[in-house]
Structure formats: C-alpha cells, structure tokens
Motif scaffolding. Structure first.
Motif, PDB file in Angstrom:
ATOM      1  N   LEU A  36       0.751  -0.930   0.140  1.00  0.00           N
ATOM      2  CA  LEU A  36       0.236  -0.415   0.397  1.00  0.00           C
ATOM      3  C   LEU A  36       0.659   1.581  -0.254  1.00  0.00           C
ATOM      4  CD1 LEU A  36      -2.777  -0.381   2.933  1.00  0.00           C
ATOM      5  CD2 LEU A  36      -2.749  -0.495   0.356  1.00  0.00           C
ATOM      6  N   TYR A  40       0.478   4.475  -2.758  1.00  0.00           N
ATOM      7  CA  TYR A  40       0.501   5.484  -1.963  1.00  0.00           C
ATOM      8  C   TYR A  40       0.805   6.647  -2.838  1.00  0.00           C
ATOM      9  CZ  TYR A  40      -0.319   9.785   0.783  1.00  0.00           C
ATOM     10  OH  TYR A  40      -0.587  11.328   1.285  1.00  0.00           O
ATOM     11  N   LEU A  48      -5.884   5.165   0.450  1.00  0.00           N
ATOM     12  CA  LEU A  48      -5.000   4.382   1.244  1.00  0.00           C
ATOM     13  C   LEU A  48      -4.322   4.924   1.720  1.00  0.00           C
ATOM     14  CD1 LEU A  48      -3.512   4.406  -2.539  1.00  0.00           C
ATOM     15  CD2 LEU A  48      -4.604   2.471  -1.297  1.00  0.00           C
ATOM     16  N   GLN A  51      -6.072   3.428   5.486  1.00  0.00           N
ATOM     17  CA  GLN A  51      -5.798   1.930   5.040  1.00  0.00           C
ATOM     18  C   GLN A  51      -4.470   2.063   6.357  1.00  0.00           C
ATOM     19  OE1 GLN A  51      -5.964   0.083   1.652  1.00  0.00           O
ATOM     20  NE2 GLN A  51      -8.405  -0.187   1.067  1.00  0.00           N
TER      21      GLN A  51
END
Length: 137
Positions: A36, A40, A48, A51
C-alpha cells in the motif's frame, strides 16, 4: 489446587500455536503495508493513507499480543523452574501472572479482529457504493 510441573507445561502448545498465528498475521500485514505504501507514493490517494494508518494500528496490536504471549510463556517457564526448586508459593504467583498475560493476549487479539472486520466493512461498503453508482444490480 496443587500446582505441579505438568500444569504450566499444558500452556506450552497453546501459547506456541497462538504465537505462530500472531506471527503469520503480522507478516501478512507487514507485506500489505509495504504494498500500500508503494501504491500511495504513486497515487497519493487519501483512502490508501487511511488504510495504511489502520494497518499500522493493527500491527501495534499484534505486537502487543505477541509480547503478552511471549511473557506468558516466559512466566510458565519460570513457574516450572520455581516448582523444580520447591518454591510453590512463588510458582503460584508467577503462574497466575502467566494466565493473566494469556488473557491479555487473547483480549488484544479480539480487539485486532474487531478493527480488522471494521476496516473490511468500510472497504465492502465503498465497493457497494461504487457498484450502485455504476448502475449495477
């Protein structure tokens, strides 16, 4: 209740399996965070980042439940050592601490599962809204 050498040894398989499960969860999340983070850096999408923050919280929870589990196993080992030298009173106190630490570890695990499910619910809600906005059934 009489505390014998066999009593604390009963926790060894349970704690070992829990620590293995916790480690697997940690490794899976660590891999997802790395993935991630790369996404990002390319897109700078706010979702993102949210998260990633959620995953960082879950990693801290997993670290804490691992620590409590390891300390529980350590206390079981100390209990056996104390029993070996006929220090029953001290062994009972340390074994009580082992049981409490195991409960703490399991409690943190339940919280990590709750956070995980809540994050998945948000993700699934977003997918449902995208599907509805796209005219799907």
């Amino acid at each position: 209740m009489e505390l014998t050498l066999q009593t604390p040894s009963l926790l060894f398989p349970a704690v070992s399996l829990l620590l293995l499960a916790y480690t697997n969860r940690f490794l899976g999340l660590a891999s997802l965070v790395r993935s991630l983070e790369g996404s990002y850096r390319q897109s700078h999408e706010g979702k993102l980042l949210e998260q990633i923050h959620n995953l960082k919280r879950r990693l801290r929870l997993i670290r804490n439940m691992q620590l409590a589990g390891v300390l529980s196993l350590f206390c079981c080992t100390v209990t056996m050592f104390l029993l070996f030298f006929n220090r029953t009173g001290a062994a009972e106190v340390v074994f009580s601490a082992a049981l409490i630490l195991m409960m703490v570890s399991l409690g943190i695990s339940a919280e990590e599962i709750r956070v995980s499910v809540r994050a998945l619910d948000v993700h699934l809600t977003d997918l449902g809204e995208k599907r509805d906005a796209g005219g799907g059934s």
